[in-house]
Scaffold this active site. Structure first.
Site, PDB file in Angstrom:
ATOM      1  N   ALA B  69       1.055  -1.208   0.565  1.00  0.00           N
ATOM      2  CA  ALA B  69      -0.667  -0.180  -0.003  1.00  0.00           C
ATOM      3  C   ALA B  69       0.752   1.243   0.037  1.00  0.00           C
ATOM      4  O   ALA B  69       1.943   1.157  -0.021  1.00  0.00           O
ATOM      5  CB  ALA B  69      -0.791  -0.111   1.127  1.00  0.00           C
ATOM      6  N   GLY B 115       0.037  -4.889   0.938  1.00  0.00           N
ATOM      7  CA  GLY B 115      -1.084  -4.852  -0.120  1.00  0.00           C
ATOM      8  C   GLY B 115      -1.339  -5.642  -1.856  1.00  0.00           C
ATOM      9  O   GLY B 115      -2.094  -6.333  -2.098  1.00  0.00           O
ATOM     10  N   GLU B 118      -1.913  -9.560  -0.893  1.00  0.00           N
ATOM     11  CA  GLU B 118      -3.038  -9.530  -0.648  1.00  0.00           C
ATOM     12  C   GLU B 118      -4.187  -9.459  -1.880  1.00  0.00           C
ATOM     13  O   GLU B 118      -4.810  -9.788  -2.145  1.00  0.00           O
ATOM     14  CB  GLU B 118      -3.405  -7.935   0.237  1.00  0.00           C
ATOM     15  CG  GLU B 118      -2.806  -8.884   1.609  1.00  0.00           C
ATOM     16  CD  GLU B 118      -3.529  -7.641   2.854  1.00  0.00           C
ATOM     17  OE1 GLU B 118      -2.837  -6.227   2.573  1.00  0.00           O
ATOM     18  OE2 GLU B 118      -3.803  -7.200   4.232  1.00  0.00           O
ATOM     19  N   GLU B 138       3.793  -5.888   6.820  1.00  0.00           N
ATOM     20  CA  GLU B 138       3.150  -5.039   8.081  1.00  0.00           C
ATOM     21  C   GLU B 138       3.071  -4.854   9.257  1.00  0.00           C
ATOM     22  O   GLU B 138       3.862  -3.977  10.452  1.00  0.00           O
ATOM     23  CB  GLU B 138       1.835  -5.351   8.037  1.00  0.00           C
ATOM     24  CG  GLU B 138       1.151  -5.234   6.493  1.00  0.00           C
ATOM     25  CD  GLU B 138       0.982  -5.808   5.683  1.00  0.00           C
ATOM     26  OE1 GLU B 138       0.867  -7.681   6.299  1.00  0.00           O
ATOM     27  OE2 GLU B 138       0.394  -6.388   4.349  1.00  0.00           O
TER      28      GLU B 138
END
Lengths: 270, 264
Positions: B69, B115, B118, B138
């Protein structure tokens, strides 16, 4: 600008000229024993060369009478005394990244070996793609003499190059391998008189430069991979994937045209 | 701004019944910022509603499928309330990929981290190049995966390996990912798009109603209790924005220094 004092001469030299990154171990007074600075610097230089379009090949050499005596034992002893040295951590941080960078870079790495290549120095030479030796070159595997196992990729590369029995004998009994023995057992590519070492490397590089760069790159990758491939079927499929890609390149078309027209090919690396 | 980076965030290419959506911020390693995910969601919606599209390939760049992200968008969020307000719509875009009714294939080369991992996990299957690297780092910056990583990774690779990854940030190579069942095929980088598109074409040629049913049935197994797990994950994720460690972790990441966590 003033030159740095002689004592602070760089531990390795790095120069790119005519498409070749020349890396030279530069501690001749210590038979080019490897320090952390050298190992990390070399790994960094090799990795960067992978992304540098002006570099087409790497030539590795040692300054002075020996290629490389291996890890700097003086440095190890001192750091073991003050508790800052751990063998595993040292390999993971400094030696392993260099060996991996040489095996992974998709450009030829040619090394010139004169005199002794011992311990991790032998591993380093072994990790290069092509090896040219002076007649006095000698590979020494003295790990067992000090109660250790061969490292820096030696246990992976040596049995693949020599076969299991010769590799075990060499490693267990610290039996040196001479240049001639190395040549006849397929460990190195050429043995030449010491005075011709550099010229021989240059000639080899010149011949490599006549090959399409993508062929050099993907052949190295495919052969590396074959050492770990699960099966012949698996490797055949991999060859098909690479060939599908290369079959669409300009250099393939040029190579075919040149062959049919009986003229030398002019490759562009595309 | 460099020309390549000012082009569309997501490139859309149609190849017969196959839509290829390509994340197009290679210099930012395809960081999944709000504009990138908005563009992706819009492209996905078009592909979903276009009846001629039977399968969707989601690809990145050679160096990165998506490296995560956009931490810059999150690091200064003051607390859980602000995080939820700022991020719920953003994170819902990953859910949207997971709910796509048409078969989705992630073509992963290079980094698929945070992300990015994911996003790949939200697709039906993953084809990887040998250069692929998967990870959920993370925890190293004081938070947890918030777009389904803890749930989908556990289902994909099993508890032990998933825990190893989410508790330490351990990364998997393509070969490890294949062995763990995270990806279904590994090919040479040069062959990745051919492989993913070929796979999509084969699916697109099959009976559409059967493909849809097969996907729904397999998802019923793979995604069982997924919604409850995703809700639990997201709640925990937002709550970490009430901690000092989240601020320290993300700031340290932005400043490229190691974080100093205090458990507060």
């Amino acid at each position: 600008m003033s030159m740095p004092a002689e004592t602070s001469a760089p531990e390795f030299l790095s120069e790119t000229k005519d498409g070749v990154l020349r890396l030279t171990l530069n501690r001749p007074e210590s038979l080019n024993a490897l320090t952390g600075t050298m190992l990390r610097g070399l790994a960094d230089a090799v990795t960067k060369a992978g992304r540098d379009a002006s570099v087409r090949a790497i030539a590795l050499a040692g300054a002075g009478r020996a290629f490389c005596a291996g890890a700097d034992l003086g440095d190890v002893k001192m750091r073991m005394a003050d508790g800052s040295f751990e063998h595993g951590a040292e390999l993971r941080k400094a030696f392993n990244p260099l060996i991996l960078s040489i095996r992974r870079i998709e450009k030829p790495v040619v090394c010139a070996v004169q005199g002794t290549a011992a311990g991790a120095g032998a591993s380093l030479a072994l990790a290069c793609d092509l090896k040219v030796c002076a007649e006095d070159a000698k590979f020494l595997n003295a790990f067992a003499k000090v109660g250790l196992v061969p490292d820096s990729g030696m246990t992976w590369l040596l049995p693949r190059a020599l076969g299991l029995s010769l590799a075990l004998e060499h490693a267990w009994l610290s039996k040196p391998i001479t240049a001639q023995q190395a040549l006849s057992s397929g460990l190195v590519n050429r043995v030449v008189p010491a005075a011709e070492l550099e010229g021989s490397v240059g000639e080899l590089l010149g011949r490599l430069f006549a090959v399409p760069p993508l062929s050099l790159a993907l052949t190295k990758r495919a052969l590396n991979r074959s050492l770990e491939a699960a099966s012949l079927e698996d490797q055949l499929e991999y060859e098909a994937q690479l060939q599908q890609f290369l079959g669409r390149t300009k250099d393939h078309a040029e190579g075919m045209a040149a062959f049919l027209e009986k003229r030398p090919a002019k490759f562009t690396g595309e | 701004m460099p020309a390549a980076e000012s082009a569309a965030e997501v490139l859309v290419e149609r190849d017969g019944a196959v839509a290829v959506l390509t994340l197009n911020r290679p210099k930012a390693l395809n960081a999944l910022s709000v504009p990138v995910m908005k563009a992706l969601a819009a492209a996905l919606e078009s592909a979903e509603t276009d009846e001629a599209v039977r399968a969707i390939v989601l690809a990145g760049s050679p160096r990165a499928f998506a490296a995560g992200a956009d931490i810059g968008e999150m690091k200064d969020l003051a607390g859980s309330g602000e995080a939820e307000a700022a991020l719920s719509e953003h994170l819902a875009r990953w859910d949207k990929v997971g709910r796509c009714p048409k078969p989705t294939i992630a073509a992963v080369s290079g980094f698929a981290l945070g992300g990015g991992c994911e996003l790949a996990l939200a697709c039906d299957l993953i084809v990887a190049s040998e250069t692929a690297v998967f990870g959920q780092p993370e925890v190293q910056i004081g938070v947890i995966p918030g777009a389904g990583g803890t749930q989908r990774l556990t289902k994909a690779v099993g508890k032990a390996l998933a825990m190893d990854m989410v508790l330490t940030g351990r990364r998997l190579t393509a070969r490890e990912a294949l062995a763990a069942g995270l990806v279904s095929r590994v090919v040479a980088p040069e062959a990745l798009l051919d492989e993913a598109k070929g796979l999509a074409r084969r699916i697109a040629e099959l009976a559409p109603l059967a493909v849809r049913a097969a996907k729904a049935a397999a998802a019923a197994a793979a995604d069982r209790q997924l919604d409850a797990g995703l809700a639990r994950e997201r709640g925990l994720f937002y709550r970490l924005f009430d901690t000092a460690d989240q601020k320290e972790g993300m700031r340290a990441f932005a400043e490229k220094r190691p974080p100093l966590f205090k458990g507060k």
